[in-house]
Design a protein around this motif. Structure first.
Motif, PDB file in Angstrom:
ATOM      1  N   LEU A   1       4.831   2.956   2.997  1.00  0.00           N
ATOM      2  CA  LEU A   1       4.794   1.494   2.916  1.00  0.00           C
ATOM      3  C   LEU A   1       5.887   0.930   2.011  1.00  0.00           C
ATOM      4  O   LEU A   1       6.565  -0.032   2.377  1.00  0.00           O
TER       5      LEU A   1
ATOM      6  N   SER B   1       9.180   1.013   3.665  1.00  0.00           N
ATOM      7  CA  SER B   1       9.343   0.149   4.842  1.00  0.00           C
ATOM      8  C   SER B   1       9.442  -1.332   4.482  1.00  0.00           C
ATOM      9  O   SER B   1      10.073  -2.111   5.202  1.00  0.00           O
ATOM     10  N   LYS B   2       8.840  -1.731   3.385  1.00  0.00           N
ATOM     11  CA  LYS B   2       8.793  -3.157   3.032  1.00  0.00           C
ATOM     12  C   LYS B   2      10.157  -3.824   2.916  1.00  0.00           C
ATOM     13  O   LYS B   2      10.334  -4.948   3.408  1.00  0.00           O
TER      14      LYS B   2
ATOM     15  N   TYR C   1       7.382  -2.683   8.475  1.00  0.00           N
ATOM     16  CA  TYR C   1       6.145  -2.502   7.705  1.00  0.00           C
ATOM     17  C   TYR C   1       4.966  -2.214   8.640  1.00  0.00           C
ATOM     18  O   TYR C   1       4.220  -1.247   8.456  1.00  0.00           O
TER      19      TYR C   1
ATOM     20  N   THR D   1       5.363   1.175  10.408  1.00  0.00           N
ATOM     21  CA  THR D   1       5.001   2.312   9.557  1.00  0.00           C
ATOM     22  C   THR D   1       3.489   2.514   9.552  1.00  0.00           C
ATOM     23  O   THR D   1       2.997   3.641   9.678  1.00  0.00           O
TER      24      THR D   1
ATOM     25  N   ILE E   1       6.904  -9.909   2.643  1.00  0.00           N
ATOM     26  CA  ILE E   1       6.756  -8.458   2.770  1.00  0.00           C
ATOM     27  C   ILE E   1       7.917  -7.740   2.090  1.00  0.00           C
ATOM     28  O   ILE E   1       7.736  -6.718   1.416  1.00  0.00           O
ATOM     29  N   LYS E   2       9.118  -8.273   2.241  1.00  0.00           N
ATOM     30  CA  LYS E   2      10.303  -7.669   1.627  1.00  0.00           C
ATOM     31  C   LYS E   2      10.279  -7.765   0.103  1.00  0.00           C
ATOM     32  O   LYS E   2      10.964  -7.012  -0.584  1.00  0.00           O
TER      33      LYS E   2
ATOM     34  N   GLU F   1      -3.638  -2.794   3.421  1.00  0.00           N
ATOM     35  CA  GLU F   1      -2.981  -1.778   2.595  1.00  0.00           C
ATOM     36  C   GLU F   1      -4.001  -0.838   1.966  1.00  0.00           C
ATOM     37  O   GLU F   1      -3.766   0.370   1.864  1.00  0.00           O
TER      38      GLU F   1
END
Length: 225
Positions: free
Chosen positions: A24, A27-28, A35, A38, A130-131, A152
């Motif tokens: 995670l 990927s973020k 995200y 993944t 998310i980033k 999550e």
């Protein structure tokens, strides 16, 4: 005393490493689709891994039980381990089912909101959140905050599930999942030369591809003889 302290530090350290390698965090920075991809790939392959391990472990036990010299105590231990595996397998499937439900809920509702509002800015806001480029979601998307946290948490619980009796999941198992998944995050082409509405439909199409498969679709492939 020293051994206990060393063991505690080792468990904490290894747990931290395993948690950091669940995919995670990596990927973020790529964005929302990576995200979700993944979560999809690792979770689905966790089920395939679980089924494969269950069959493998059960086959070994059946071979042991065929041994005429096996004692009653050993038989009892084998049956106890088998019962434990059945329970763990069910728990893994239940965790996956919960994760699938919550993830698909996020995907479906978020996609519907984008289409209803006809707004690319909603996607951009979620993507930046998310980033990590934004500390919080905009007012129209704040309703998704608890759901993302649940997803999550569900994902981490599923990822950490294991058949082993050790206190922590081995890094080899984690690597096995990533190898199965292939970790090939989807990318969204930024140069889609279409109308705003078509862009949104294309975008939601990408997002909906991240929906997790049903358990019935995830079956371990039989080994070739």
């Amino acid at each position: 005393m020293k051994k206990s302290i060393y063991l505690f530090i080792t468990i904490v350290f290894m747990s931290f490493i395993t948690k950091a390698q669940n995919g995670l965090d990596e990927s973020k920075p790529l964005g929302l689709v990576a995200y979700l991809n993944t979560i999809k790939e690792i979770s689905e392959n966790k089920i395939l891994w679980s089924e494969s391990k269950f069959i493998e472990r059960n086959s070994k036990r059946l071979e042991l039980l065929k041994n005429a010299s096996i004692t009653d105590a050993e038989k009892s231990k084998i049956k106890s381990e088998q019962s434990s595996d059945i329970q763990i397998r069910e728990e893994i499937q239940n965790k996956y089912a919960t994760l699938r439900w919550r993830t698909n809920l996020l995907i479906n509702q978020f996609s519907a909101d984008i289409v209803e509002k006809n707004s690319m800015s909603l996607y951009r806001n979620m993507d930046k959140f998310i980033k990590g480029d934004k500390s919080e979601l905009c007012s129209k998307l704040k309703k998704f905050n608890p759901l993302i946290l649940e997803i999550e948490n569900n994902y981490n619980q599923l990822f950490d599930s294991k058949y082993q009796t050790e206190a922590i999941q081995s890094l080899a198992e984690a690597q096995e999942l990533f190898t199965l998944a292939g970790i090939n995050p989807y990318t969204i082409y930024k140069d889609i030369k279409a109308s705003k509405e078509k862009k949104i439909l294309a975008l939601t199409g990408y997002i909906k591809e991240m929906k997790l498969k049903a358990l019935s679709e995830l079956k371990a492939k039989p080994k070739e003889e």
